[in-house]
Design a protein around this motif. Sequence first.
Motif, PDB file in Angstrom:
ATOM      1  N   GLU A 111       0.854  -1.192   0.000  1.00  5.81           N
ATOM      2  CA  GLU A 111       0.000   0.000   0.000  1.00  5.81           C
ATOM      3  C   GLU A 111       0.885   1.235   0.000  1.00  5.81           C
ATOM      4  OE1 GLU A 111      -2.838   2.085   3.292  1.00  5.81           O
ATOM      5  OE2 GLU A 111      -3.202  -0.043   2.911  1.00  5.81           O
ATOM      6  N   ASP A 112       0.534   2.206  -0.793  1.00  4.25           N
ATOM      7  CA  ASP A 112       1.243   3.480  -0.843  1.00  4.25           C
ATOM      8  C   ASP A 112       0.194   4.564  -0.625  1.00  4.25           C
ATOM      9  OD1 ASP A 112       2.968   5.590  -1.280  1.00  4.25           O
ATOM     10  OD2 ASP A 112       3.688   4.864  -3.204  1.00  4.25           O
ATOM     11  N   SER A 113       0.320   5.301   0.477  1.00  5.82           N
ATOM     12  CA  SER A 113      -0.679   6.313   0.814  1.00  5.82           C
ATOM     13  C   SER A 113       0.001   7.561   1.359  1.00  5.82           C
ATOM     14  CB  SER A 113      -1.653   5.766   1.867  1.00  5.82           C
ATOM     15  OG  SER A 113      -1.034   5.737   3.147  1.00  5.82           O
ATOM     16  N   GLU A 114      -0.795   8.521   1.747  1.00 10.53           N
ATOM     17  CA  GLU A 114      -0.262   9.749   2.348  1.00 10.53           C
ATOM     18  C   GLU A 114       0.498   9.461   3.642  1.00 10.53           C
ATOM     19  OE1 GLU A 114      -3.492  12.135   4.526  1.00 10.53           O
ATOM     20  OE2 GLU A 114      -4.650  10.723   3.287  1.00 10.53           O
ATOM     21  N   PHE A 115       0.245   8.300   4.252  1.00  6.65           N
ATOM     22  CA  PHE A 115       0.903   7.928   5.506  1.00  6.65           C
ATOM     23  C   PHE A 115       2.206   7.175   5.280  1.00  6.65           C
ATOM     24  CE2 PHE A 115      -3.706   8.020   6.333  1.00  6.65           C
ATOM     25  CZ  PHE A 115      -3.726   9.136   7.174  1.00  6.65           C
ATOM     26  N   GLY A 116       2.513   6.842   4.029  1.00  9.03           N
ATOM     27  CA  GLY A 116       3.739   6.136   3.704  1.00  9.03           C
ATOM     28  C   GLY A 116       3.460   4.866   2.930  1.00  9.03           C
ATOM     29  N   LYS A 117       4.464   4.008   2.883  1.00 14.57           N
ATOM     30  CA  LYS A 117       4.371   2.745   2.157  1.00 14.57           C
ATOM     31  C   LYS A 117       4.299   1.604   3.163  1.00 14.57           C
ATOM     32  CE  LYS A 117       7.184   4.639  -1.548  1.00 14.57           C
ATOM     33  NZ  LYS A 117       8.477   4.562  -2.244  1.00 14.57           N
ATOM     34  N   PHE A 118       3.448   0.618   2.873  1.00 12.46           N
ATOM     35  CA  PHE A 118       3.228  -0.500   3.782  1.00 12.46           C
ATOM     36  C   PHE A 118       3.387  -1.818   3.033  1.00 12.46           C
ATOM     37  CE2 PHE A 118       0.876   3.098   5.336  1.00 12.46           C
ATOM     38  CZ  PHE A 118       1.074   3.076   6.706  1.00 12.46           C
ATOM     39  N   GLY A 119       3.963  -2.793   3.707  1.00 13.33           N
ATOM     40  CA  GLY A 119       4.060  -4.153   3.200  1.00 13.33           C
ATOM     41  C   GLY A 119       3.954  -5.099   4.379  1.00 13.33           C
ATOM     42  N   TRP A 120       3.755  -6.383   4.090  1.00 15.56           N
ATOM     43  CA  TRP A 120       3.519  -7.336   5.175  1.00 15.56           C
ATOM     44  C   TRP A 120       4.243  -8.645   4.932  1.00 15.56           C
ATOM     45  CZ3 TRP A 120      -0.003  -4.275   2.745  1.00 15.56           C
ATOM     46  CH2 TRP A 120      -0.596  -3.267   3.537  1.00 15.56           C
ATOM     47  N   VAL A 121       4.642  -9.266   6.029  1.00 16.52           N
ATOM     48  CA  VAL A 121       5.267 -10.574   6.023  1.00 16.52           C
ATOM     49  C   VAL A 121       4.632 -11.377   7.154  1.00 16.52           C
ATOM     50  CG1 VAL A 121       7.198  -9.801   7.504  1.00 16.52           C
ATOM     51  CG2 VAL A 121       7.503 -11.787   6.016  1.00 16.52           C
ATOM     52  N   ILE A 122       4.534 -12.682   6.971  1.00 19.83           N
ATOM     53  CA  ILE A 122       4.000 -13.566   8.011  1.00 19.83           C
ATOM     54  C   ILE A 122       5.175 -14.260   8.684  1.00 19.83           C
ATOM     55  CG2 ILE A 122       2.463 -15.517   8.507  1.00 19.83           C
ATOM     56  CD1 ILE A 122       1.006 -13.031   7.388  1.00 19.83           C
ATOM     57  N   ASP A 123       5.256 -14.175  10.008  1.00 17.21           N
ATOM     58  CA  ASP A 123       6.362 -14.822  10.710  1.00 17.21           C
ATOM     59  C   ASP A 123       6.081 -16.322  10.894  1.00 17.21           C
ATOM     60  OD1 ASP A 123       4.877 -15.259  13.100  1.00 17.21           O
ATOM     61  OD2 ASP A 123       5.812 -13.609  14.168  1.00 17.21           O
ATOM     62  N   PRO A 124       7.051 -17.085  11.393  1.00 18.56           N
ATOM     63  CA  PRO A 124       6.864 -18.535  11.524  1.00 18.56           C
ATOM     64  C   PRO A 124       5.753 -18.965  12.470  1.00 18.56           C
ATOM     65  CG  PRO A 124       9.190 -18.003  11.583  1.00 18.56           C
ATOM     66  CD  PRO A 124       8.436 -16.700  11.649  1.00 18.56           C
ATOM     67  N   GLU A 125       5.260 -18.064  13.334  1.00 17.12           N
ATOM     68  CA  GLU A 125       4.151 -18.376  14.247  1.00 17.12           C
ATOM     69  C   GLU A 125       2.816 -17.901  13.689  1.00 17.12           C
ATOM     70  OE1 GLU A 125       4.186 -19.958  17.326  1.00 17.12           O
ATOM     71  OE2 GLU A 125       6.291 -20.475  17.024  1.00 17.12           O
ATOM     72  N   ASN A 126       2.770 -17.541  12.412  1.00 16.27           N
ATOM     73  CA  ASN A 126       1.576 -17.078  11.704  1.00 16.27           C
ATOM     74  C   ASN A 126       1.067 -15.716  12.191  1.00 16.27           C
ATOM     75  OD1 ASN A 126      -0.138 -17.559   9.485  1.00 16.27           O
ATOM     76  ND2 ASN A 126      -1.817 -18.091  10.858  1.00 16.27           N
ATOM     77  N   ASN A 127       1.989 -14.860  12.635  1.00 15.76           N
ATOM     78  CA  ASN A 127       1.660 -13.482  13.002  1.00 15.76           C
ATOM     79  C   ASN A 127       1.929 -12.596  11.795  1.00 15.76           C
ATOM     80  OD1 ASN A 127       1.218 -14.002  15.870  1.00 15.76           O
ATOM     81  ND2 ASN A 127       3.421 -14.351  15.941  1.00 15.76           N
ATOM     82  N   LYS A 128       0.971 -11.760  11.457  1.00 16.96           N
ATOM     83  CA  LYS A 128       1.174 -10.798  10.374  1.00 16.96           C
ATOM     84  C   LYS A 128       2.009  -9.641  10.927  1.00 16.96           C
ATOM     85  CE  LYS A 128      -1.377  -8.165   6.883  1.00 16.96           C
ATOM     86  NZ  LYS A 128      -2.734  -7.734   6.484  1.00 16.96           N
ATOM     87  N   VAL A 129       3.072  -9.301  10.237  1.00 15.75           N
ATOM     88  CA  VAL A 129       3.987  -8.230  10.625  1.00 15.75           C
ATOM     89  C   VAL A 129       3.878  -7.139   9.576  1.00 15.75           C
ATOM     90  CG1 VAL A 129       6.410  -7.622  11.004  1.00 15.75           C
ATOM     91  CG2 VAL A 129       5.555  -9.873  11.723  1.00 15.75           C
ATOM     92  N   GLU A 130       3.619  -5.915  10.022  1.00 13.93           N
ATOM     93  CA  GLU A 130       3.498  -4.791   9.097  1.00 13.93           C
ATOM     94  C   GLU A 130       4.820  -4.043   9.038  1.00 13.93           C
ATOM     95  OE1 GLU A 130      -0.216  -2.243   8.173  1.00 13.93           O
ATOM     96  OE2 GLU A 130       0.728  -1.345   9.952  1.00 13.93           O
ATOM     97  N   LEU A 131       5.273  -3.755   7.827  1.00 18.02           N
ATOM     98  CA  LEU A 131       6.494  -2.982   7.606  1.00 18.02           C
ATOM     99  C   LEU A 131       6.086  -1.650   6.994  1.00 18.02           C
ATOM    100  CD1 LEU A 131       8.564  -5.914   6.095  1.00 18.02           C
ATOM    101  CD2 LEU A 131       8.588  -5.073   8.462  1.00 18.02           C
ATOM    102  N   TRP A 132       6.607  -0.559   7.525  1.00 19.40           N
ATOM    103  CA  TRP A 132       6.165   0.786   7.155  1.00 19.40           C
ATOM    104  C   TRP A 132       7.356   1.679   6.835  1.00 19.40           C
ATOM    105  CZ3 TRP A 132       6.064   4.961  11.165  1.00 19.40           C
ATOM    106  CH2 TRP A 132       5.571   6.163  10.659  1.00 19.40           C
TER     107      TRP A 132
END
Length: 128
Positions: A101-122
């Motif tokens: 996602e690219d918005s006025e708040f910045g750029k966002f991407g996501w990765v899933i860790d080995p415990e199935n937690n969604k991690v947001e990168l900004w």
Amino acid sequence: MKRVTGIGGIFFHAKDPVALRAWYARHLGIDVQDWGGAAFAWADDAGKPAGGTTVWSIGASDNQHYAPGSASFMVNYRVADLAALLQVLRDEGCQVLDATEDSEFGKFGWVIDPENNKVELWEPPAGQ
């Protein structure tokens, strides 16, 4: 390559977000705003502003923003170069979600860790 540079936000699911927000406000003194969270300004060791914030927010448990992760929380990590980091994570065999996602708040991407937690990168907008 520098990867994570700080924590941009911490987001929780709650069965009763209004009550949970009130608990945090009453017992931990968090200044919960009308939008459902608080923004903690970064400061240096002397207490002077350091040019960043960490968002803390509680939302309804039916919020699908955490999918396909299975946790009741998501941590947003601040990064310097989102596109480069996502490529490195792909190259390392991590489960990187295709959507960004690219918005006025910045750029966002996501990765899933080995415990199935969604991690947001900004990656914040320039100058923030």
